[in-house]
Design a protein around this motif. Structure first.
Motif, short mmCIF file in Angstrom:
data_model
loop_
_atom_site.label_atom_id
_atom_site.label_comp_id
_atom_site.label_asym_id
_atom_site.label_seq_id
_atom_site.Cartn_x
_atom_site.Cartn_y
_atom_site.Cartn_z
N LEU A 46 -67.72 61.82 10.20
CA LEU A 46 -66.36 62.13 9.75
C LEU A 46 -65.43 62.39 10.93
N SER A 47 -66.04 62.68 12.10
CA SER A 47 -65.23 62.92 13.30
C SER A 47 -65.00 61.65 14.10
N ILE A 48 -65.63 60.54 13.66
CA ILE A 48 -65.49 59.26 14.36
C ILE A 48 -65.25 58.18 13.30
N PRO A 49 -64.13 58.24 12.60
CA PRO A 49 -63.90 57.32 11.47
C PRO A 49 -63.89 55.87 11.93
N GLY A 50 -64.37 54.99 11.05
CA GLY A 50 -64.31 53.55 11.33
C GLY A 50 -65.43 53.04 12.20
N MET A 51 -66.31 53.93 12.68
CA MET A 51 -67.42 53.45 13.54
C MET A 51 -68.76 53.70 12.84
N ARG A 52 -69.68 52.77 13.02
CA ARG A 52 -71.05 52.92 12.52
C ARG A 52 -71.97 52.55 13.68
N GLY A 53 -73.14 53.16 13.71
CA GLY A 53 -74.09 52.81 14.76
C GLY A 53 -75.49 53.05 14.28
N LYS A 54 -76.46 52.34 14.89
CA LYS A 54 -77.87 52.51 14.50
C LYS A 54 -78.48 53.57 15.41
N VAL A 55 -79.09 54.58 14.80
CA VAL A 55 -79.63 55.72 15.53
C VAL A 55 -81.10 55.91 15.16
N LYS A 56 -81.92 56.20 16.17
CA LYS A 56 -83.33 56.51 15.95
C LYS A 56 -83.45 58.01 15.65
N ARG A 57 -84.12 58.34 14.56
CA ARG A 57 -84.34 59.73 14.16
C ARG A 57 -85.80 59.94 13.79
N TYR A 58 -86.29 61.18 13.85
CA TYR A 58 -87.63 61.48 13.36
C TYR A 58 -87.66 61.19 11.85
N ARG A 59 -88.75 60.62 11.39
CA ARG A 59 -88.90 60.21 9.98
C ARG A 59 -89.04 61.44 9.09
N ALA A 60 -89.77 62.47 9.57
CA ALA A 60 -90.00 63.70 8.79
C ALA A 60 -89.80 64.92 9.69
N ILE A 61 -89.25 65.98 9.12
CA ILE A 61 -89.00 67.21 9.88
C ILE A 61 -89.36 68.44 9.04
N GLU A 62 -89.63 69.56 9.73
CA GLU A 62 -89.79 70.84 9.04
C GLU A 62 -88.72 71.78 9.61
N VAL A 63 -87.92 72.35 8.77
CA VAL A 63 -86.82 73.20 9.23
C VAL A 63 -86.90 74.58 8.60
N GLU A 64 -86.33 75.56 9.31
CA GLU A 64 -86.20 76.92 8.77
C GLU A 64 -84.73 77.29 8.88
N TYR A 65 -84.21 77.97 7.88
CA TYR A 65 -82.80 78.33 7.91
C TYR A 65 -82.57 79.50 6.96
N MET A 66 -81.38 80.12 7.11
CA MET A 66 -80.97 81.18 6.19
C MET A 66 -80.02 80.57 5.16
N THR A 67 -80.18 80.96 3.91
CA THR A 67 -79.27 80.49 2.85
C THR A 67 -77.98 81.30 2.89
N ARG A 68 -76.97 80.89 2.13
CA ARG A 68 -75.69 81.62 2.15
C ARG A 68 -75.83 83.01 1.51
N THR A 69 -77.00 83.23 0.80
CA THR A 69 -77.24 84.57 0.23
C THR A 69 -78.16 85.39 1.12
#
Ligand SMILES: O=C(O)C[C@@H](Cc1ccccc1)C(=O)SCC(=O)c1ccccc1
Ligand SMILES: [Zn+2]
Length: 157
Positions: free
Chosen positions: A101-124
């Motif tokens: 959304l910060s680079i409108p009109g552009m698309r690019g192919k990006v390599k990413r990890y297929r699977a991840i494990e994340v930890e985070y805090m919820t808004r509550t």
């Protein structure tokens, strides 16, 4: 809640390292989360990170839905992640299209990890530990990059 202006590439806020949230119950944090959701939906995004609205803070949202580029993407309720942390990732990677959304009109192919494990805090204020794969994992890695001052163009080979 409000639609906020989305910082465009060139705005230095997109290059800062975002700061942790120390009190998720702060009304200003709750308002920012509401405004991020509204701004993402108005921009038809499948994710958003607080630095994109000029707030260099560690909050991101993942909100996969089917779209032209990913017709099989799962539809999911938006997941708000505060102080997210990548715990582990697959060796396996996939390369596919991304936009920003910060680079409108552009698309690019990006390599990413297929699977991840994340930890985070919820808004509550609860801690969550979850695994994601494929498109949802891609969106997380894209948003998590925003918290580290990276954009997807930095990762296009
Ligand atoms: O700028 C952002 O962080 C939002 C970005 C998230 C994203 C899209 C695609 C792959 C990874 C992360 C967007 O939502 S861009 C606009 C969009 O809806 C879209 C673009 C390309 C493919 C699918 C959706
Ligand atoms: Zn982006």
């Amino acid at each position: 809640s409000n639609v906020l202006e989305i910082a465009q590439l060139g705005n230095p806020v997109l290059r800062d390292i975002a700061q942790p949230i120390y009190n998720v119950h702060d009304p200003a944090v709750q308002t920012l989360i509401d405004d991020l959701l509204t701004t993402m939906l108005e921009g038809n995004g499948v994710g958003i990170a607080a630095p994109q609205v000029g707030q260099s803070r560690r909050i991101l949202i993942v909100a996969s839905r089917p779209n032209l580029r990913y017709p099989n993407a799962p539809t999911m309720a938006p997941i708000v992640m505060v102080n997210p942390h990548l715990l582990s990732h697959s060796e396996e990677t996939t390369t596919d299209w991304e936009g920003c959304l910060s680079i409108p009109g552009m698309r690019g192919k990006v390599k990413r990890y297929r699977a991840i494990e994340v930890e985070y805090m919820t808004r509550t204020g609860e801690m969550e530990r979850r695994e994601f794969h494929d498109f949802i994992a891609r969106i997380f890695q894209h948003e998590f990059d925003h918290l580290g001052g990276k954009v997807f163009l930095d990762r296009v080979d």
